[in-house]
Scaffold this motif. Structure first.
Motif, PDB file in Angstrom:
ATOM      1  N   SER A 163      -8.261  -5.809  60.756  1.00  0.00           N
ATOM      2  CA  SER A 163      -9.800  -5.864  60.539  1.00  0.00           C
ATOM      3  C   SER A 163     -10.715  -4.462  60.338  1.00  0.00           C
ATOM      4  CB  SER A 163     -10.444  -6.660  61.664  1.00  0.00           C
ATOM      5  OG  SER A 163      -9.986  -8.164  61.696  1.00  0.00           O
ATOM      6  N   SER A 185     -16.355  -6.881  61.378  1.00  0.00           N
ATOM      7  CA  SER A 185     -15.752  -5.674  60.669  1.00  0.00           C
ATOM      8  C   SER A 185     -15.221  -6.147  59.442  1.00  0.00           C
ATOM      9  CB  SER A 185     -14.330  -5.199  61.585  1.00  0.00           C
ATOM     10  OG  SER A 185     -15.101  -4.465  62.671  1.00  0.00           O
ATOM     11  N   THR A 238     -13.129  -4.498  67.886  1.00  0.00           N
ATOM     12  CA  THR A 238     -12.163  -4.614  67.049  1.00  0.00           C
ATOM     13  C   THR A 238     -10.997  -4.385  67.219  1.00  0.00           C
ATOM     14  OG1 THR A 238     -13.997  -4.252  65.338  1.00  0.00           O
ATOM     15  CG2 THR A 238     -11.888  -4.216  64.561  1.00  0.00           C
ATOM     16  N   GLU A 261     -15.427  -0.327  62.647  1.00  0.00           N
ATOM     17  CA  GLU A 261     -14.987  -0.564  64.016  1.00  0.00           C
ATOM     18  C   GLU A 261     -16.355  -1.295  64.617  1.00  0.00           C
ATOM     19  OE1 GLU A 261     -11.867  -0.463  64.976  1.00  0.00           O
ATOM     20  OE2 GLU A 261     -11.322   1.120  63.375  1.00  0.00           O
ATOM     21  N   CYS A 264     -15.870  -9.337  66.951  1.00  0.00           N
ATOM     22  CA  CYS A 264     -16.015  -7.961  66.420  1.00  0.00           C
ATOM     23  C   CYS A 264     -15.191  -7.814  65.068  1.00  0.00           C
ATOM     24  CB  CYS A 264     -15.877  -6.986  67.689  1.00  0.00           C
ATOM     25  SG  CYS A 264     -17.018  -6.598  68.682  1.00  0.00           S
ATOM     26  N   ASP A 265     -14.064  -8.585  65.288  1.00  0.00           N
ATOM     27  CA  ASP A 265     -13.151  -8.560  64.073  1.00  0.00           C
ATOM     28  C   ASP A 265     -13.703  -9.130  62.985  1.00  0.00           C
ATOM     29  OD1 ASP A 265     -10.878  -7.472  65.489  1.00  0.00           O
ATOM     30  OD2 ASP A 265     -10.079  -9.382  66.094  1.00  0.00           O
TER      31      ASP A 265
END
Length: 330
Positions: free
Chosen positions: A234, A30, A213, A49, A26-27
């Motif tokens: 992020s 983003s 995130t 996000e 997820c990071d």
């Protein structure tokens, strides 16, 4: 200063997670979306996000840009063939007016840190956990976590859990890493080892767990020994001082470590939304507070000095934002 003295014989523990951990996926999503906007529009305002798991991904946040980006294509490159729900709006005009005037995009306290414990100027236990994770990920490029405990500068315990890594092979790889690592000496046979302690596993990433995130803040920063200040990095462009202020705080910490030939430096920068100068700028050098001078600490000044308006952020979302040779580490 709330960091333990370097002279104390104490236990210290830090963890690291691989780039295929669901939170890190997820990071990276983003930050990949942020990079795509900055590649087309260096002035883009981005705050994205991602939340994903079990075949679905939710993208939300705010983007203000004259350019268009295929965020779903970017997300699928990193997350695979998942259902994507997108809810992205423009930045609030009430926030934008303060940023347009050169002010910070939010309030918050940002922490920077540097120490002489490792060549990367990072805490020893954090650097060890990350180095081990990188080593194992090269062999098993899947979901995985590592954790290292030190006592009096030596490794006391290691935890290694990696997807698709058979126990015995993983144990051998950990021993190989120990023989090659550059941080500490000592006897490997005296280390408490926990290799796939819940058993070998083949289901990982989004198939096993949800990700979000900004949920690995200690991993993104300096490990749990060093206090956290602001929010996640992020997905945020550099007008958000959560990111730019933290990067500048690291730069100041590195500079002051060298300037004063210190053992450790902790920097605090605090901002008010809409204001361009910090309400606090303090460096704690080997336990002694010193004012920070000689830097433009406005968001615009930080962006210019560290060249933060260009795409470069997806790599920061893999193995931490500090000690990896970025501009704010030098």
């Amino acid at each position: 200063m709330s960091v333990e003295s370097n002279n104390q014989a104490v236990y210290r523990t830090a963890e690291s997670v691989s780039p295929k951990h669901p939170d890190k996926i997820c990071d990276q999503i983003s930050d990949a979306i942020l990079d795509a906007y900055l590649a087309k529009d260096p002035q883009a305002r981005v705050a994205i996000e991602a939340c994903g798991g079990h075949g679905a991904l939710f993208l939300t946040g705010e983007v203000s840009s004259s350019e268009l980006v295929d965020v779903k294509q970017i997300a699928r490159r990193l997350a695979g063939d998942v259902e994507i729900i997108e809810r992205i709006a423009r930045q609030s005009p009430e926030i934008a007016q303060g940023v347009d005037a050169g002010g910070a995009g939010d309030q918050g306290v940002m922490i920077g840190y540097a120490c002489t414990e490792t060549p990367e100027l990072l805490p020893l236990e954090y650097a060890l956990a990350r180095a081990l994770n990188r080593f194992l990920y090269e062999k098993w490029p899947y979901d995985g976590k590592t954790q290292v405990t030190t006592y009096d500068g030596q490794i006391a315990a290691i935890v290694a859990s990696f997807q698709n890594a058979p126990h015995d092979e993983l144990a051998v790889a950990v021993r190989q890493w120990f023989a090659q690592q550059k941080y500490v000496a000592g006897d490997f046979d005296g280390i408490s080892l926990h290799i796939n302690p819940a058993g070998d596993w083949q289901i990982g990433g989004f198939a096993a767990d949800a990700g979000l995130t900004g949920r690995k803040l200690a991993v993104d920063n300096y490990g749990p020994r060093i206090p956290l200040g602001g929010g996640a990095f992020s997905g945020k462009d550099a007008t958000k001082v959560d990111r730019s202020g933290a990067y500048m705080a690291r730069r100041v910490a590195v500079d002051y470590l060298k300037k004063f030939a210190a053992q450790e430096v902790l920097v605090r920068l605090a901002y008010a939304i809409g204001h361009d100068q910090p309400v606090e700028a303090t460096a704690v050098v080997d336990g002694v507070e010193k004012p920070i001078a000689g830097y433009d600490l406005s968001p615009a000044g930080i962006i210019d000095k560290l060249q933060l308006a260009r795409p470069q952020y997806e790599p920061t979302a893999r193995y931490g934002h500090f000690g990896n040779g970025f501009a704010w580490d030098k």
